[in-house]
Design a protein around this motif. Structure first.
Motif, PDB file in Angstrom:
ATOM      1  N   MET A 100       0.843  -1.175   0.000  1.00 34.93           N
ATOM      2  CA  MET A 100       0.000   0.000   0.000  1.00 34.93           C
ATOM      3  C   MET A 100       0.883   1.232   0.000  1.00 34.93           C
ATOM      4  N   SER A 101       0.598   2.174  -0.823  1.00 38.70           N
ATOM      5  CA  SER A 101       1.342   3.415  -0.959  1.00 38.70           C
ATOM      6  C   SER A 101       0.753   4.451  -0.011  1.00 38.70           C
ATOM      7  N   LEU A 102       1.592   5.387   0.390  1.00 41.44           N
ATOM      8  CA  LEU A 102       1.092   6.468   1.234  1.00 41.44           C
ATOM      9  C   LEU A 102       0.146   7.381   0.461  1.00 41.44           C
ATOM     10  N   ASP A 103       0.233   7.371  -0.880  1.00 41.40           N
ATOM     11  CA  ASP A 103      -0.648   8.203  -1.698  1.00 41.40           C
ATOM     12  C   ASP A 103      -2.042   7.593  -1.844  1.00 41.40           C
ATOM     13  N   THR A 104      -2.192   6.308  -1.550  1.00 43.37           N
ATOM     14  CA  THR A 104      -3.465   5.633  -1.758  1.00 43.37           C
ATOM     15  C   THR A 104      -4.457   6.093  -0.698  1.00 43.37           C
ATOM     16  N   PRO A 105      -5.578   6.663  -1.120  1.00 44.11           N
ATOM     17  CA  PRO A 105      -6.594   7.057  -0.129  1.00 44.11           C
ATOM     18  C   PRO A 105      -7.087   5.836   0.633  1.00 44.11           C
ATOM     19  N   GLN A 106      -7.357   6.017   1.900  1.00 41.87           N
ATOM     20  CA  GLN A 106      -7.780   4.898   2.742  1.00 41.87           C
ATOM     21  C   GLN A 106      -9.051   4.247   2.208  1.00 41.87           C
ATOM     22  N   ALA A 107      -9.925   5.030   1.637  1.00 44.96           N
ATOM     23  CA  ALA A 107     -11.185   4.485   1.121  1.00 44.96           C
ATOM     24  C   ALA A 107     -10.931   3.428   0.056  1.00 44.96           C
ATOM     25  N   GLU A 108      -9.869   3.573  -0.695  1.00 43.19           N
ATOM     26  CA  GLU A 108      -9.582   2.601  -1.747  1.00 43.19           C
ATOM     27  C   GLU A 108      -9.062   1.298  -1.184  1.00 43.19           C
ATOM     28  N   THR A 109      -8.493   1.322   0.026  1.00 42.39           N
ATOM     29  CA  THR A 109      -7.932   0.112   0.595  1.00 42.39           C
ATOM     30  C   THR A 109      -8.967  -0.699   1.369  1.00 42.39           C
ATOM     31  N   ARG A 110     -10.099  -0.102   1.735  1.00 40.92           N
ATOM     32  CA  ARG A 110     -11.142  -0.808   2.481  1.00 40.92           C
ATOM     33  C   ARG A 110     -12.011  -1.627   1.541  1.00 40.92           C
ATOM     34  N   ARG A 111     -12.376  -2.802   1.975  1.00 38.14           N
ATOM     35  CA  ARG A 111     -13.322  -3.605   1.205  1.00 38.14           C
ATOM     36  C   ARG A 111     -14.710  -3.025   1.377  1.00 38.14           C
ATOM     37  N   GLU A 112     -15.533  -3.205   0.369  1.00 36.73           N
ATOM     38  CA  GLU A 112     -16.892  -2.670   0.457  1.00 36.73           C
ATOM     39  C   GLU A 112     -17.871  -3.664   1.042  1.00 36.73           C
ATOM     40  N   ARG A 113     -17.541  -4.961   1.031  1.00 40.54           N
ATOM     41  CA  ARG A 113     -18.471  -5.975   1.533  1.00 40.54           C
ATOM     42  C   ARG A 113     -17.715  -7.006   2.356  1.00 40.54           C
ATOM     43  N   LEU A 114     -18.391  -7.564   3.328  1.00 35.85           N
ATOM     44  CA  LEU A 114     -17.856  -8.718   4.048  1.00 35.85           C
ATOM     45  C   LEU A 114     -18.119  -9.953   3.195  1.00 35.85           C
ATOM     46  N   THR A 115     -17.236 -10.916   3.267  1.00 31.84           N
ATOM     47  CA  THR A 115     -17.524 -12.170   2.578  1.00 31.84           C
ATOM     48  C   THR A 115     -18.606 -12.900   3.362  1.00 31.84           C
ATOM     49  N   ALA A 116     -19.260 -13.846   2.725  1.00 28.06           N
ATOM     50  CA  ALA A 116     -20.293 -14.631   3.418  1.00 28.06           C
ATOM     51  C   ALA A 116     -19.693 -15.333   4.627  1.00 28.06           C
ATOM     52  N   HIS A 117     -18.485 -15.849   4.480  1.00 32.25           N
ATOM     53  CA  HIS A 117     -17.821 -16.541   5.592  1.00 32.25           C
ATOM     54  C   HIS A 117     -17.589 -15.583   6.767  1.00 32.25           C
ATOM     55  N   GLU A 118     -17.084 -14.364   6.475  1.00 33.46           N
ATOM     56  CA  GLU A 118     -16.860 -13.381   7.533  1.00 33.46           C
ATOM     57  C   GLU A 118     -18.178 -12.993   8.207  1.00 33.46           C
ATOM     58  N   ALA A 119     -19.199 -12.788   7.403  1.00 30.63           N
ATOM     59  CA  ALA A 119     -20.505 -12.423   7.961  1.00 30.63           C
ATOM     60  C   ALA A 119     -21.029 -13.530   8.866  1.00 30.63           C
ATOM     61  N   LEU A 120     -20.947 -14.765   8.405  1.00 37.58           N
ATOM     62  CA  LEU A 120     -21.442 -15.885   9.218  1.00 37.58           C
ATOM     63  C   LEU A 120     -20.639 -16.032  10.506  1.00 37.58           C
ATOM     64  N   GLN A 121     -19.330 -15.798  10.459  1.00 40.92           N
ATOM     65  CA  GLN A 121     -18.519 -15.866  11.685  1.00 40.92           C
ATOM     66  C   GLN A 121     -18.971 -14.811  12.691  1.00 40.92           C
ATOM     67  N   ARG A 122     -19.173 -13.595  12.220  1.00 41.87           N
ATOM     68  CA  ARG A 122     -19.617 -12.518  13.113  1.00 41.87           C
ATOM     69  C   ARG A 122     -21.007 -12.799  13.672  1.00 41.87           C
ATOM     70  N   LEU A 123     -21.881 -13.299  12.834  1.00 41.31           N
ATOM     71  CA  LEU A 123     -23.242 -13.611  13.278  1.00 41.31           C
ATOM     72  C   LEU A 123     -23.242 -14.762  14.272  1.00 41.31           C
ATOM     73  N   GLU A 124     -22.413 -15.768  14.049  1.00 42.27           N
ATOM     74  CA  GLU A 124     -22.321 -16.888  14.996  1.00 42.27           C
ATOM     75  C   GLU A 124     -21.800 -16.393  16.344  1.00 42.27           C
ATOM     76  N   CYS A 148     -33.345   1.283   1.592  1.00 40.36           N
ATOM     77  CA  CYS A 148     -32.936   2.010   0.375  1.00 40.36           C
ATOM     78  C   CYS A 148     -32.250   1.129  -0.661  1.00 40.36           C
ATOM     79  N   ALA A 149     -31.955  -0.122  -0.315  1.00 43.22           N
ATOM     80  CA  ALA A 149     -31.318  -1.108  -1.211  1.00 43.22           C
ATOM     81  C   ALA A 149     -29.883  -0.747  -1.590  1.00 43.22           C
ATOM     82  N   LYS A 150     -29.245   0.151  -0.838  1.00 44.55           N
ATOM     83  CA  LYS A 150     -27.838   0.472  -1.068  1.00 44.55           C
ATOM     84  C   LYS A 150     -26.982  -0.420  -0.166  1.00 44.55           C
ATOM     85  N   PRO A 151     -25.705  -0.630  -0.536  1.00 44.25           N
ATOM     86  CA  PRO A 151     -24.832  -1.434   0.339  1.00 44.25           C
ATOM     87  C   PRO A 151     -24.648  -0.783   1.705  1.00 44.25           C
TER      88      PRO A 151
END
Length: 108
Positions: free
Chosen positions: A1-25, A82-85
């Motif tokens: 990751m470069s220092l020029d890269t905005p943080q928003a670009e490095t964050r994922r927009e969605r949890l994977t199903a596996h991650e979601a199920l782990q958190r829910l469990e 609103c059906a947005k992520p």
């Protein structure tokens, strides 16, 4: 990751199903543990308070189960209003939420 890269670009927009199920469990297990602890308290404990706590925990458990179903049908992480992520940061904190923050505020 470069220092020029905005943080928003490095964050994922969605949890994977596996991650979601782990958190829910984790949420499910925590709530069931709380419920068991309440049910095992002394009989002289304030009944109204205990009843309210049990109702709240059962409501959250129902929300967790609904979120598991949304993972299964592919609608997890999409705001029910609103059906947005729903931002991944919100799902990391409250993995069973069906609403984005603006829609949650409108519902209250």
């Amino acid at each position: 990751m470069s220092l020029d890269t905005p943080q928003a670009e490095t964050r994922r927009e969605r949890l994977t199903a596996h991650e979601a199920l782990q958190r829910l469990e984790h949420e499910r297990t925590s709530r069931l543990t709380q419920l068991r602890a309440i049910e095992e308290t002394r009989p002289d404990a304030e009944e109204q308070v205990m009843s309210t706590q049990k109702d709240t925990i059962r409501r959250v458990l129902a929300e967790v189960e609904a979120a598991v179903a949304r993972v299964g049908n592919g609608s997890y992480g999409i705001c029910r209003d609103c059906a947005k992520p729903i931002p991944v940061e919100r799902l990391e904190i409250l993995p069973y939420t069906p609403f984005c923050v603006p829609c949650q505020r409108k519902a209250v």
